[in-house]
Design a protein around this motif. Structure first.
Motif, PDB file in Angstrom:
ATOM      1  N   LYS A  52       1.013  -1.122  -0.390  1.00 37.52           N
ATOM      2  CA  LYS A  52      -0.061  -0.340   0.000  1.00 37.52           C
ATOM      3  C   LYS A  52       0.792   0.906   0.266  1.00 37.52           C
ATOM      4  N   ILE A  53       2.361   1.508   0.741  1.00 40.36           N
ATOM      5  CA  ILE A  53       2.782   2.527   0.831  1.00 40.36           C
ATOM      6  C   ILE A  53       3.268   2.751  -0.515  1.00 40.36           C
ATOM      7  N   GLY A  54       3.871   1.244  -1.086  1.00 42.81           N
ATOM      8  CA  GLY A  54       4.453   1.527  -2.826  1.00 42.81           C
ATOM      9  C   GLY A  54       3.556   1.908  -3.565  1.00 42.81           C
ATOM     10  N   LEU A  55       2.174   1.666  -3.507  1.00 39.00           N
ATOM     11  CA  LEU A  55       1.317   2.336  -4.239  1.00 39.00           C
ATOM     12  C   LEU A  55       1.016   3.536  -4.857  1.00 39.00           C
ATOM     13  N   ALA A  56       0.825   3.949  -3.447  1.00 36.08           N
ATOM     14  CA  ALA A  56       0.846   5.536  -2.710  1.00 36.08           C
ATOM     15  C   ALA A  56       1.857   6.520  -3.540  1.00 36.08           C
ATOM     16  N   ALA A  57       3.198   5.604  -3.504  1.00 36.12           N
ATOM     17  CA  ALA A  57       4.256   6.227  -3.940  1.00 36.12           C
ATOM     18  C   ALA A  57       3.963   5.911  -5.224  1.00 36.12           C
ATOM     19  N   ALA A  58       4.340   5.557  -5.940  1.00 29.28           N
ATOM     20  CA  ALA A  58       3.586   5.350  -7.309  1.00 29.28           C
ATOM     21  C   ALA A  58       2.461   5.959  -8.027  1.00 29.28           C
ATOM     22  N   LEU A  59       1.686   6.841  -6.886  1.00 29.63           N
ATOM     23  CA  LEU A  59       0.102   7.223  -7.427  1.00 29.63           C
ATOM     24  C   LEU A  59       0.688   9.248  -7.139  1.00 29.63           C
ATOM     25  N   LEU A  60       1.402   9.331  -5.853  1.00 29.29           N
ATOM     26  CA  LEU A  60       1.256  10.424  -5.972  1.00 29.29           C
ATOM     27  C   LEU A  60       2.113  11.738  -6.730  1.00 29.29           C
ATOM     28  N   HIS A  61       2.220  11.251  -8.040  1.00 34.55           N
ATOM     29  CA  HIS A  61       2.749  12.160  -9.321  1.00 34.55           C
ATOM     30  C   HIS A  61       1.490  12.269  -9.921  1.00 34.55           C
ATOM     31  N   ASN A  62      -0.048  11.398  -9.486  1.00 34.46           N
ATOM     32  CA  ASN A  62      -0.992  11.670 -10.465  1.00 34.46           C
ATOM     33  C   ASN A  62      -0.200  11.070 -11.795  1.00 34.46           C
ATOM     34  N   PRO A  63      -0.002   9.846 -11.879  1.00 34.00           N
ATOM     35  CA  PRO A  63       0.333   8.923 -13.768  1.00 34.00           C
ATOM     36  C   PRO A  63      -0.905   8.745 -14.531  1.00 34.00           C
ATOM     37  N   GLU A  64      -0.522   8.987 -15.820  1.00 34.78           N
ATOM     38  CA  GLU A  64      -1.163   8.997 -16.807  1.00 34.78           C
ATOM     39  C   GLU A  64      -1.378   7.186 -17.220  1.00 34.78           C
ATOM     40  N   VAL A  65      -0.282   6.772 -16.982  1.00 38.48           N
ATOM     41  CA  VAL A  65       0.008   4.827 -17.013  1.00 38.48           C
ATOM     42  C   VAL A  65       0.143   4.059 -15.718  1.00 38.48           C
ATOM     43  N   LEU A  66      -0.415   3.775 -14.587  1.00 35.97           N
ATOM     44  CA  LEU A  66       0.306   2.867 -13.368  1.00 35.97           C
ATOM     45  C   LEU A  66       0.011   1.424 -14.215  1.00 35.97           C
ATOM     46  N   PHE A  67       1.653   1.347 -13.830  1.00 32.58           N
ATOM     47  CA  PHE A  67       2.133  -0.143 -13.520  1.00 32.58           C
ATOM     48  C   PHE A  67       2.422  -0.535 -12.539  1.00 32.58           C
ATOM     49  N   LEU A  68       1.666  -2.124 -12.444  1.00 34.55           N
ATOM     50  CA  LEU A  68       1.914  -3.026 -11.086  1.00 34.55           C
ATOM     51  C   LEU A  68       1.783  -4.444 -11.535  1.00 34.55           C
ATOM     52  N   ASP A  69       3.426  -4.868 -10.708  1.00 33.79           N
ATOM     53  CA  ASP A  69       3.401  -6.343 -11.309  1.00 33.79           C
ATOM     54  C   ASP A  69       2.992  -7.859  -9.866  1.00 33.79           C
ATOM     55  N   GLU A  70       2.291  -7.554 -10.256  1.00 33.26           N
ATOM     56  CA  GLU A  70       1.750  -9.399  -9.076  1.00 33.26           C
ATOM     57  C   GLU A  70       1.097  -8.228  -8.013  1.00 33.26           C
ATOM     58  N   PRO A  71       0.739  -6.890  -7.850  1.00 32.42           N
ATOM     59  CA  PRO A  71      -0.004  -6.030  -6.719  1.00 32.42           C
ATOM     60  C   PRO A  71      -0.962  -6.917  -5.839  1.00 32.42           C
TER      61      PRO A  71
END
Length: 254
Positions: free
Chosen positions: A142-161
């Motif tokens: 969850k904290i890794g996801l928060a860091a990945a979303l923080l800058h509001n990306p256009e595309v989010l890539f998740l490996d076995e989330p």
């Protein structure tokens, strides 16, 4: 519109071919599943698509920018949650988000505001001052996801989330991702759990032995099969095996 365009992508490790010349166009604004058995090449493909691993051949464009010719533009537009994510474990959850946001060039006040909202939505507010080293697997995801979303990306890539994540954390992550795609963003995630993919995804690509076996909407990939699981087993050639005769000694004749 296409969010990711892959052409002729190859990757070998010695004599082992991990990805064998795949072509793929991933649509924008969708929840996309990259599915396949273990060893299919999913992680290697995502690593090349996100610029973490250089391909032997081929090209990748993300939102119109070449991953290898224009890496700064691409990395500004994507968020990545890789498998086995390594975090700065001696930081607290909030400190990690503050650091990530400032690395992205966001103003401090905006980072603090977004971090507070993400910590709250992901049910991490109570643990925001704990060191990441003390986080459980679900909390780390969850904290890794928060860091990945923080800058509001256009595309989010998740490996076995959802790998190793408890049901409560999984439901929280799922809710955030559904809200994110509803806003028009794109999520690409790898998994080998067909039931999860079938319940979440709009669009699927099936991978086996380094190649794309099928791709399209859920209905297109399912075809005449009752479930995605059955279609998947047919596509990767895993149906018709009789394990009972191979293990006739197991559990009896003691």
């Amino acid at each position: 519109m296409t969010s990711v365009r892959v052409r002729g992508l190859w990757k070998r490790f010695g004599q082992q071919v991990a990805v064998a010349g795949i072509d793929l166009d991933l649509p924008s604004g969708k929840f996309i599943g990259l599915v396949g058995p273990n060893g299919a090449g999913k992680t290697t493909t995502l690593s090349m698509v996100t610029g973490l691993l250089r391909p032997d051949q081929g090209s990748v464009e993300v939102v119109g920018h070449d991953v290898w010719r224009d890496p700064v533009e691409v990395k500004a537009r994507i968020g990545v949650l890789p498998e086995g994510l390594r975090l700065f474990e001696r930081l607290s959850g909030r400190e990690l988000l503050a650091y990530s946001g400032r690395l992205r060039g966001l103003p401090g006040a905006e980072v603090d505001k977004r971090a507070t909202q993400l910590l709250d939505v992901l049910d991490l507010a109570g643990a925001q001052h704990k060191l990441v080293v003390d986080y459980s697997t679900g909390m780390r995801k969850k904290i890794g996801l928060a860091a990945a979303l923080l800058h509001n990306p256009e595309v989010l890539f998740l490996d076995e989330p959802f790998e190793g994540v408890d049901p409560v954390s999984a439901q929280t992550i799922r809710g955030v991702l559904e809200r994110y795609t509803a806003s028009g963003a794109t999520v690409v995630f790898s998994s080998h759990v067909m039931e999860l993919v079938e319940s979440l995804c709009d669009w699927v690509a099936v991978m086996a032995a380094g190649r794309i076996r099928a791709h399209g909407t859920l209905d297109e990939v399912r075809g005449d099969h009752p479930t995605l699981q059955r279609a998947f087993l047919d596509l990767v050639g895993a149906t018709g095996r009789d394990t009972a005769t191979d293990l006739d000694w197991l559990g009896g004749g003691r």
